[in-house]
Design an enzyme around this catalytic site. Structure first.
Site: not given
Length: 459
Positions: A264, A270, A406
């Site tokens: 990324q 994410c 995340h």
């Protein structure tokens, strides 16, 4: 307070243990002399980040700012040169030694995207310090920084050697001033990694990674996704559970349902990688073709989520349905920053019909995964900045399931030496973790892995 909570607080590992950033500001801390009014907000933010965690009487005041700005998608990147004045400090409760007033010259890079600021770089030094890119300076010049800490000379020498290896391995280039700063950050991070290691209950090993020269704040701001814990997701229907018991182990990588590990970059995207990974698996199971799908399409065209500032899988599924599908990575390649949407329905190769929320019971998750494919999940990324390999199993207070930040992809599960794990595809490249993968303890709700599980539906 319980003794184990006191221990974590003393170690500086408990979330929220850092000094609060919103203490009263020192007098004169907003004495602005700006070359352009457009620099006011990014300069204010840079100063707040510089002063974060400092006692009010020790906070610096920003005096002069010059800068330039360039556009980045729907945002702006500010490169600032600022003069900071740190007040004198004679309070023995705050300063170890009396410190006279000093002036610093600082360089900041601040990204403003969708109305939110992110500090990408900070480099400060005395005004009379010569700025140089001389790469011949020896690493022994960085040792005095460590000598101020309660660390032995042997530790300092060893740390300088490890930092030199890090710079070589990850091809870092700093000017002299930033090298001193990054060496200090690196040394503090190694101490922190050792503390995380000592408290982990799994088989994971923590240490030097490609993120070891970043402060905790930099890492969190650049690579993680605060929206996962701050905003409620779009409500999805609950998927029907699989009635069968899960097989003892499963891995979709060996069955052709998982694309290669992606990266990324310096972008909190994410959420997009987690969703495309899930859709890739769903399309493979229904259509027999594994296609690498475009995360950049979601960054540019999903108007609910916030590109590099974060997003939610539930909103991304809705965006895919609204747009009419996803293009492939080849047709709509990843750039790692917000651009103008250039989606073409003619080029869309994949569609979804719906999305579902999955059970929080990990045995039911395993059964669903083995039957239905890889699962989009969100986790608390505690310790991942320094994760190298093995099965991570942090203490629950350190890796709270209510502080997830995340999004990743569950691709399998199993056991290593009687330790149950989830196999997790991350989006930080193959030079992190186990060739880009993370292994997390299974069956204990570790780091909230079971809290936000979801999947697209392809009919």
């Amino acid at each position: 307070m319980a003794p184990w909570l006191q221990l974590l607080l003393l170690l500086g590992l408990l979330p929220g243990a850092a000094p609060a950033p919103n203490e009263p500001r020192a007098a004169g801390a907003q004495a602005w002399e700006l070359a352009s009014p457009e620099l006011l907000e990014p300069a204010r933010f840079a100063l707040e980040m510089y002063n974060r965690g400092r006692a009010a009487r020790t906070r610096a005041a920003l005096r002069v700012v010059r800068g330039r700005v360039r556009r980045a998608g729907r945002g702006s990147l500010y490169s600032l040169k600022a003069t900071l004045v740190e007040p004198p400090c004679n309070d023995p409760t705050v300063c170890q030694l009396p410190v006279s007033k000093k002036t610093l010259l600082c360089s900041f890079e601040v990204l403003n995207e969708l109305g939110k600021h992110m500090l990408l770089r900070r480099d400060c030094g005395p005004v009379d310090t010569k700025i140089t890119d001389d790469k011949s300076e020896t690493f022994s010049s960085f040792l005095p920084l460590l000598n101020k800490d309660p660390l032995s000379q042997d530790f300092s020498v060893k740390m300088a050697s490890i930092f030199k290896d890090f710079v070589t391995t990850y091809n870092r280039t700093y000017d002299t001033k930033e090298a001193r700063w990054r060496m200090s950050v690196f040394a503090n991070n190694m101490v922190r990694a050792q503390k995380i290691q000592a408290l982990d209950r799994g088989t994971a090993r923590y240490g030097v990674t490609k993120f070891s020269d970043l402060t905790e704040e930099e890492f969190r701001t650049i690579y993680l996704n605060p929206l996962l814990k701050e905003e409620p997701g779009k409500k999805m229907r609950l998927a029907q559970s699989i009635p069968d018991l899960p097989p003892p182990e499963w891995d979709w990588r060996s069955k052709g349902a998982v694309t290669k590990v992606k990266d990324q970059g310096m972008c909190g995207s994410c959420w997009a990688f987690s969703v495309t990974g899930n859709v890739e698996g769903q399309w493979f199971l229904k259509r027999g073709a594994l296609l690498s799908l475009s995360e950049q399409e979601l960054l540019d065209c999903d108007k609910v989520d916030k590109a590099c500032l974060g997003g939610l899988p539930s909103s991304a599924y809705s965006a895919i349905r609204t747009l009419g599908g996803l293009e492939t990575e080849d047709d709509y390649s990843y750039r790692g920053h917000l651009q103008t949407c250039s989606f073409s329905a003619v080029k869309a190769k994949v569609y979804i019909n719906d999305s579902v929320e999955l059970s929080q019971n990990e045995q039911k998750l395993a059964a669903w995964l083995a039957k239905k494919g890889p699962i989009s999940v969100a986790i608390n990324a505690f310790g991942m900045q320094f994760y190298r390999h093995g099965i991570s199993h942090p203490l629950r207070p350190l890796c709270s399931p209510w502080l997830i930040d995340h999004a990743v992809l569950l691709v399998g599960y199993g056991n290593r030496s009687a330790t149950p794990f989830w196999a997790i595809k991350n989006s930080w490249g193959t030079d992190w973790g186990e060739e880009g993968y993370y292994y997390l303890h299974r069956g204990s709700g570790a780091c909230g892995v079971n809290i936000m599980a979801s999947s697209a539906v392809v009919d």
